[in-house]
Design a protein around this motif. Structure first.
Motif, PDB file in Angstrom:
ATOM      1  N   VAL A 291       0.849  -1.187   0.000  1.00  0.00           N
ATOM      2  CA  VAL A 291       0.000   0.000   0.000  1.00  0.00           C
ATOM      3  C   VAL A 291       0.887   1.241   0.000  1.00  0.00           C
ATOM      4  CG1 VAL A 291      -0.136  -0.031   2.527  1.00  0.00           C
ATOM      5  CG2 VAL A 291      -1.872   1.157   1.214  1.00  0.00           C
ATOM      6  N   SER A 376       6.266   1.648   1.650  1.00  0.00           N
ATOM      7  CA  SER A 376       5.072   2.451   1.427  1.00  0.00           C
ATOM      8  C   SER A 376       5.431   3.850   0.944  1.00  0.00           C
ATOM      9  CB  SER A 376       4.259   2.528   2.723  1.00  0.00           C
ATOM     10  OG  SER A 376       3.101   3.298   2.557  1.00  0.00           O
ATOM     11  N   GLY A 405      -1.893   1.932  -4.309  1.00  0.00           N
ATOM     12  CA  GLY A 405      -1.230   0.720  -3.879  1.00  0.00           C
ATOM     13  C   GLY A 405      -0.743  -0.059  -5.082  1.00  0.00           C
TER      14      GLY A 405
END
Length: 489
Positions: A291, A376, A405
């Motif tokens: 993500v 991330s 994501g």
């Protein structure tokens, strides 16, 4: 210098010098090689081991290393033309031929030539992989009592429990099977749920590896279009009604290749439609751990909303770690679990225990959440860099959706563009892209390419790759840069 490159260089140098020695003649000692090349004993040992594996030298414990005897000349090639008849003879009795086009899979697995920027990759670049954490986890795992013994058939209980907590809902550890990577889990699920010749509903476009699995099993993939909110329920319902299919394969979160997320309104509709059809939904939750920093709260897995055993859930550690860290899970409720277990055991026995132990060590270490936070942020920066570079340099390429994501962008090409020609021109320009055609089970509505921003070393490499892609687009379109039209994003 990185130890791996030292081993490569020393092995090449020693191979060049082998002609100085007669077959059977002893090479200098390891100590002499350490002093001469100023490398560690481990590097010397690995370089000699590589030459031994290639049959160039022979190691004799206590005596030293010797040049190997010349290999016998190769036997004359036989006549394998009979196989063409044999392999195709039974195809006349098959409802769906099992010949498989693996080009879409190979496009994301094949290592590019040196100097080629990898926009076609399906895994994190080594710069993003938790290499030290994985190495430490594997070392600790190897020292665990019983680590090299036979594991429980379903997987280590602690690892099954960890996956069950991540899936959530009513799933328990007893309903989780440990499998060797997502591809293996999908193969097991499709074999368990659909007989050869049966239709299987798939998103359109979808992951080529899943299409290859289905076709290899003799199944008939039937496409159901997706938009930015995921699969379109009324088309899914119509497809079940028209085909009688009993399986639907989907990726509700950051779908590959579109990046779509199944909307909150459509989630219960998908489950209702499948339940009414007496069908299973295979949920491929492949990229939840990739993500982006700006994504916000994620929807729970579809299986967490499932009370009737409709969903067979697949999730994996591979995408967030390394292509060689092949540990994943299959989760299901009800009698179907026993069928999944039986096929998993027959096909694979079990996932090697050291790898399962290493997975436990990794996800239980402080390095794991740090790695996920780092990735991330990196993925967000790389995604933004690629999207901005495409808008600036090749505005004719449309990016209809920028996901929060995953590891790639799905790019629509201008009408009339030959995506195969563009892929070839891109390779000549020094950047590898994944053509869109293999992502469709039927005729595609337009030409596309998939561009990965996670399989490259840096943001700078993304900018250079887009520059090379621009060169390829100009070659294919036949237009000079001054004639490239600017389109609003």
């Amino acid at each position: 210098m990185h130890d791996g490159s030292s081993v490569d260089e020393l092995a090449k140098q020693l191979q060049k010098e082998l002609d100085r020695y007669s077959p059977g003649e002893k090479l200098p000692s390891s100590r002499a090689l350490v002093e001469r090349f100023r490398v560690s004993p481990v590097t010397v040992s690995r370089a000699l081991g590589r030459l031994a594996a290639e049959g160039l030298v022979v190691t004799r414990p206590g005596a030293g290393v010797f040049r190997a005897e010349p290999r016998a000349s190769a036997a004359p090639a036989g006549d394998t033309s009979w196989q063409e008849v044999s392999l195709s003879a039974d195809a006349t009795a098959e409802l769906v031929p099992r010949a498989v086009d693996a080009s879409g899979v190979l496009a994301t697995l094949a290592a590019p030539a040196p100097g080629v920027i990898e926009f076609n990759g399906g895994y994190l670049d080594p710069a993003l992989q938790p290499e030290r954490a994985m190495a430490a986890a594997l070392a600790r795992a190897g020292r665990r009592p019983g680590a090299w013994g036979r594991p429980p058939i379903d997987g280590l209980p602690e690892l099954r429990e960890w996956f069950a907590r991540g899936i959530g809902g009513a799933i328990t550890a007893a309903e989780v099977l440990i499998t060797a990577g997502g591809q293996s889990a999908l193969t097991t699920a499709l074999r368990a749920l659909a007989p050869p010749g049966a239709p299987v509903l798939v998103e359109s476009p979808t992951y080529p590896g899943m299409l290859a699995i289905a076709r290899a099993a003799g199944l008939r993939p039937v496409p159901v279009p997706v938009d930015t909110d995921g699969v379109r329920p009324h088309l899914l319902e119509a497809a079940f009604r028209a085909t009688g299919a009993k399986v639907f394969v989907c990726q509700p979160l950051f779908q590959n290749p579109t990046g779509a997320v199944l909307s909150a309104e459509r989630r219960p509709e998908v489950l209702r439609i499948a339940r009414a059809a007496g069908a299973f939904v295979i949920e491929d939750d492949f990229v939840r751990r990739l993500v982006h920093e700006d994504a916000g709260p994620l929807p729970h897995p579809l299986s967490s909303d499932d009370h009737d055993g409709v969903v067979v859930h697949v999730c994996s550690l591979t995408k967030a770690t390394s292509p060689s860290f092949r540990v994943s899970a299959l989760a299901a409720r009800g009698p179907v679990l026993e069928r999944l277990r039986a096929i998993q055991v027959v096909d694979h026995f079990f996932v090697p225990r050291p790898l399962q132990e290493a997975a436990l060590e990794l996800v239980g270490s402080p390095a794991w959440p740090r790695h996920l936070r780092t990735v991330s942020g990196e993925l967000r920066a790389r995604r933004d860099a690629m999207a901005a570079a495409l808008r600036l340099r090749v505005p004719d390429l449309a990016v209809p959706h920028v996901p929060a994501g995953g590891y790639h962008l799905w790019v629509r090409l201008p009408d009339g563009t030959d995506e195969t020609a563009l892929a070839s021109a891109s390779l000549r320009a020094g950047v590898a892209v994944a053509p869109g055609r293999p992502y469709f089970a039927a005729e595609p509505p337009a030409a596309h390419v998939r561009l990965s921003f996670a399989a490259v070393a840096s943001v700078a490499e993304i900018h250079e790759g887009v520059r090379r892609l621009c060169t390829a687009c100009e070659e294919v379109s036949g237009r000079p840069p001054s004639r490239v039209r600017v389109r609003s994003p």
